[in-house]
Design a protein around this motif. Structure first.
Motif, short mmCIF file in Angstrom:
data_model
loop_
_atom_site.label_atom_id
_atom_site.label_comp_id
_atom_site.label_asym_id
_atom_site.label_seq_id
_atom_site.Cartn_x
_atom_site.Cartn_y
_atom_site.Cartn_z
N LYS A 269 0.66 -1.34 -0.21
CA LYS A 269 -0.07 -0.01 -0.14
C LYS A 269 0.98 1.05 0.46
N TRP B 146 0.27 5.56 0.18
CA TRP B 146 -0.62 6.96 0.68
C TRP B 146 -0.42 7.75 -0.26
N LYS C 39 -3.80 -1.23 8.81
CA LYS C 39 -3.92 -1.51 7.29
C LYS C 39 -5.57 -0.67 7.04
N GLU C 40 -6.37 -0.83 7.66
CA GLU C 40 -8.07 -0.05 7.59
C GLU C 40 -7.74 1.37 7.31
N ASP C 41 -6.64 1.40 8.06
CA ASP C 41 -6.36 3.04 8.06
C ASP C 41 -6.29 3.55 6.50
N ASN C 42 -7.44 4.97 5.94
CA ASN C 42 -7.50 5.93 4.75
C ASN C 42 -6.35 6.74 4.87
N PRO D 117 -5.09 7.14 -0.22
CA PRO D 117 -4.89 6.45 -0.48
C PRO D 117 -4.16 6.71 -2.22
N TYR E 258 -10.45 0.69 -5.61
CA TYR E 258 -10.07 0.54 -4.06
C TYR E 258 -10.23 -0.86 -3.65
N ARG E 259 -11.29 -1.22 -3.82
CA ARG E 259 -10.54 -3.00 -3.36
C ARG E 259 -9.48 -3.59 -3.02
N TRP F 125 -6.79 -2.12 -3.89
CA TRP F 125 -5.95 -1.02 -2.66
C TRP F 125 -6.03 -1.75 -1.22
N LYS F 126 -7.17 -1.77 -0.86
CA LYS F 126 -7.50 -2.34 0.34
C LYS F 126 -6.49 -4.15 0.71
N LYS F 127 -6.94 -3.89 -0.52
CA LYS F 127 -6.14 -6.29 -0.22
C LYS F 127 -4.60 -6.16 -0.02
#
Length: 95
Positions: free
Chosen positions: A25, A27, A56-59, A66, A87-88, A90-92
């Motif tokens: 990930k 930012w 992991k869940e921080d945006n 992100p 977006y999914r 990036w979340k993974k």
């Protein structure tokens, strides 16, 4: 981008501006939508934010959002406009 989403790959130029980490990930600063920009991995962003733990869940972290590339790889989505599939993806990605 569709193939990258399926395979959870990152574009060739998707790397941390500071330590050059890839496959994780990233930012980008809020001005990231025009090149050049600063992209930071979780470790480098943590250092920039005086040791604040990155989850992991921080945006949005401070002035960083992100970094989610367009399908053609020539720009990045505004966080409020990113397609759900992208977006999914990036979340993974791992931290």
């Amino acid at each position: 981008m569709k193939d990258m989403i399926t395979k959870l790959e990152t574009p060739e130029n998707y790397k941390c501006s500071h330590c050059k980490s890839t496959g994780c990930k990233l930012w980008g600063d809020m001005g990231m939508f025009m090149f050049p920009s600063t992209f930071l991995c979780a470790d480098c962003l943590r250092k920039k934010n005086q040791g604040k733990n990155i989850k992991k869940e921080d945006n949005i972290i401070g002035w960083f959002a992100p970094a989610i590339p367009y399908e053609d790889g020539y720009g990045y989505w505004d966080f409020n406009e990113v397609p759900e599939d992208d977006y999914r993806w990036w979340k993974k990605l791992p931290l």
